[in-house]
Design an enzyme around this catalytic site. Structure first.
Site, PDB file in Angstrom:
ATOM      1  N   LYS A  78       0.848  -1.189   0.000  1.00 26.84           N
ATOM      2  CA  LYS A  78       0.000   0.000   0.000  1.00 26.84           C
ATOM      3  C   LYS A  78       0.887   1.243   0.000  1.00 26.84           C
ATOM      4  O   LYS A  78       1.917   1.267   0.692  1.00 26.84           O
ATOM      5  CB  LYS A  78      -0.909  -0.044   1.244  1.00 26.84           C
ATOM      6  CG  LYS A  78      -1.947   1.066   1.303  1.00 26.84           C
ATOM      7  CD  LYS A  78      -2.872   0.920   2.527  1.00 26.84           C
ATOM      8  CE  LYS A  78      -3.938   2.006   2.547  1.00 26.84           C
ATOM      9  NZ  LYS A  78      -4.860   1.877   3.709  1.00 26.84           N
ATOM     10  N   SER A 158      -9.969   2.190   2.708  1.00 24.76           N
ATOM     11  CA  SER A 158      -9.043   2.896   1.858  1.00 24.76           C
ATOM     12  C   SER A 158      -8.061   1.971   1.133  1.00 24.76           C
ATOM     13  O   SER A 158      -7.448   2.399   0.159  1.00 24.76           O
ATOM     14  CB  SER A 158      -8.226   3.893   2.692  1.00 24.76           C
ATOM     15  OG  SER A 158      -7.433   3.219   3.634  1.00 24.76           O
ATOM     16  N   SER A 182     -10.459   0.030   6.946  1.00 23.75           N
ATOM     17  CA  SER A 182      -9.816   0.042   5.632  1.00 23.75           C
ATOM     18  C   SER A 182      -9.121  -1.242   5.201  1.00 23.75           C
ATOM     19  O   SER A 182      -8.695  -1.341   4.059  1.00 23.75           O
ATOM     20  CB  SER A 182      -8.794   1.176   5.568  1.00 23.75           C
ATOM     21  OG  SER A 182      -9.441   2.378   5.303  1.00 23.75           O
TER      22      SER A 182
HETATM   23  N1  GLN Z   1     -13.488   4.721   5.851  1.00 17.66           N
HETATM   24  C1  GLN Z   1     -12.971   5.190   7.078  1.00 17.66           C
HETATM   25  C2  GLN Z   1     -12.569   6.636   6.979  1.00 17.66           C
HETATM   26  O1  GLN Z   1     -12.750   7.199   5.962  1.00 17.66           O
HETATM   27  C3  GLN Z   1     -11.826   4.335   7.532  1.00 17.66           C
HETATM   28  C4  GLN Z   1     -10.594   4.581   6.773  1.00 17.66           C
HETATM   29  C5  GLN Z   1      -9.456   3.735   7.260  1.00 17.66           C
HETATM   30  O2  GLN Z   1      -9.650   2.754   7.967  1.00 17.66           O
HETATM   31  N2  GLN Z   1      -8.266   4.171   6.932  1.00 17.66           N
HETATM   32  O3  GLN Z   1     -12.109   7.225   7.901  1.00 17.66           O
END
Ligand code: GLN
Length: 491
Positions: A78, A158, A182
């Site tokens: 990532k 994400s 995410s």
């Molecule tokens: N979707 C969540 C957010 O936008 C979690 C994102 C994540 O876990 N990095 O904050």
């Protein structure tokens, strides 16, 4: 020879050890698949030369009889993980062409164990999002499609690039991070396995920070066993991260296939949300039946503060993000937009470098931390967080060893379908995953079935702190019962 990309990581490891094929062959097969899959936009940087160098080194080691746990296994990283000498951007314009002079602890442990880097994977900008649509490199396409429709679906976020690449057989596993879901939500949207370990299990050093008290890295893989193999290399104490915990790393793979007889598993009644699709409800029941058949005792439990988890998360996470992102000022890293004064340079750089969702979070975070609002928002959210954590502790104190829930409230949705009119629509996707981050407990998402349109759905298991092993044991039972799912190739 069967297509090497269709092997699981465990099968590839065994094949390499038996010299059925070489790491160069395995790596080239994946590089070829990546080239053919550029339409998915899963990789934001391909590193074929580095991959082949690492593969050759792995082959030499294997020939010498070396036994590294990930020798010659091609992985995707990532773009939130700092990779020495290779562009790392968190998929934000503000990091521009940032090339770290250091390697994140997690990736350095993967290379120590012999893994091969194929490239860097797309994600939502600074990991803020649930659909991979906020990346400065553009959205990732989910390899899965609805029935016979050609509409492009999101892979979740994400870690959308990680999940899409693993599902499309472009890499054998990937690193990912999870601040509010995410790892688990994109895994559920793509029929892959993703585990968010206990907070403190994996080092955050060299991982671009979002919400530091919530961020935790983990793997996305094709099977539960593969996730267990990867986590063993990723986990461990790191003095460079003060929140990293000094607890020995068990052989997670040994937990796969362990007996579940007499294990007490909780079904939280608060996760039965109004308006939840019947298919999700059915999937949840099927999961409970599979665990019961494997010898588990299923009990109804209550986590009474669940409904406050999401609103509290959307105060705590932006608050920490606004503080973490203060460092991107145009002076030290990446993009710089000049101005007539230093203040103007900051303003111009941040206005040009951050995307809309990141700007929204910085503004919300700054607001909830500001004098006069701190007590009403941030402090209150922290108190709610303590209650959420206590819910889990109370439940585990009764002898419950893990909790079964759906991973997401729906299957993958279409690009552009959510969040443009109202960001809360997008935030609601994290409803089942956020509580584990607030409490710091581990959670795994495992593919468990498909909806009526043929899209994958996942179940989540939440565990006791530092008991990822139980999650692997339980997850594999669900995987065995549900089967594995691979999308048909259209790209
Ligand atoms: N979707 C969540 C957010 O936008 C979690 C994102 C994540 O876990 N990095 O904050």
């Amino acid at each position: 020879m069967t297509d090497l990309t269709s092997l699981t990581l465990a099968e590839a490891r065994d094949g390499l050890a038996k010299k059925s094929f070489t790491s160069i062959e395995l790596t080239d097969a994946h590089l070829k698949a990546m080239e053919a899959a550029r339409a998915l936009n899963a990789f934001v940087l391909e590193t074929p030369d580095r991959a082949r160098d690492m593969a050759r080194e792995a082959d030499d080691g294997l020939a010498r009889g070396e036994r590294k746990p990930l020798a010659g296994i091609p992985l995707g990283i990532k773009d939130l993980f700092a990779t020495k000498g290779f562009r790392t951007t968190a998929c934000s314009k503000i990091l521009d062409n940032f090339i770290p002079t250091y390697e994140s602890t997690i990736t350095s442990q993967l290379w120590r164990d012999g893994a091969v880097m194929l490239g860097k994977l797309n994600n939502d900008e600074f990991a803020m999002g649930s659909s991979n649509e906020t990346s400065c490199f553009g959205p990732v396409a989910n390899p899965w499609r609805r029935g016979s429709s050609n509409a492009t679906l999101v892979p979740g976020g994400s870690s959308g690039g990680s999940a899409a690449a693993v599902a499309a057989l472009l890499c054998m596993g990937a690193t990912a991070t999870d601040t509010g879901g995410s790892i688990r939500q994109p895994a559920a949207f793509t029929a892959t396995v993703g585990i968010k370990p206990t907070y403190g299990r994996c080092s955050r050093w060299g991982v671009v920070a979002f919400g530091s008290s919530l961020d935790q890295a983990g793997p996305i893989a094709r099977t539960v066993r593969d996730a267990a193999i990867l986590l063993r290399s990723m986990a461990g104490h790191d003095p460079k991260d003060t929140t990293s915990v000094d607890v020995g790393v068990p052989d997670y793979e040994a937990a796969v296939g362990r007996s579940l007889k007499g294990m007490k598993i909780g079904i939280p009644k608060e996760y039965r949300m109004d308006g939840m699709p019947a298919e999700i409800e059915k999937l949840w029941e099927a999961g409970a039946a599979w665990l019961k058949a494997a010898g588990c005792e299923m009990v109804e439990i209550s986590l009474p503060h669940t409904k406050y988890a999401l609103p509290a998360y959307y105060i705590v996470a932006p608050a920490e993000a606004s503080s973490n992102l203060a460092r991107y000022d145009g002076v030290r890293y990446g993009l710089r937009e000049n101005g007539r004064s230093i203040g103007e340079l900051y303003e111009n750089t941040r206005a040009a470098g951050f995307g809309a969702e990141v700007r929204r979070r910085v503004m919300i975070g700054t607001y909830v931390l500001s004098a006069g609002y701190y007590d009403a928002y941030y402090l209150r959210a922290q108190k709610v967080r303590t209650l959420i954590k206590k819910d889990f502790e109370d439940c585990f104190a009764t002898g419950v060893q893990a909790i079964l829930t759906p991973a997401t409230p729906s299957a993958a949705f279409g690009q552009g379908e959510k969040g443009s009119a109202d960001p809360i629509e997008m935030y609601l996707n994290d409803i089942f995953t956020v509580p584990a981050n607030m409490a710091g407990v581990p959670g795994i998402a495992v593919p468990a079935g498909k909806d009526a349109q043929g899209l994958p759905l996942g179940l989540q298991l939440i565990g006791r702190p530092f008991d990822e092993e139980t999650l692997f044991s339980l997850g594999e039972v669900i995987e065995q019962a549900a089967g594995r799912f691979t999308p048909p190739i259209w790209w």
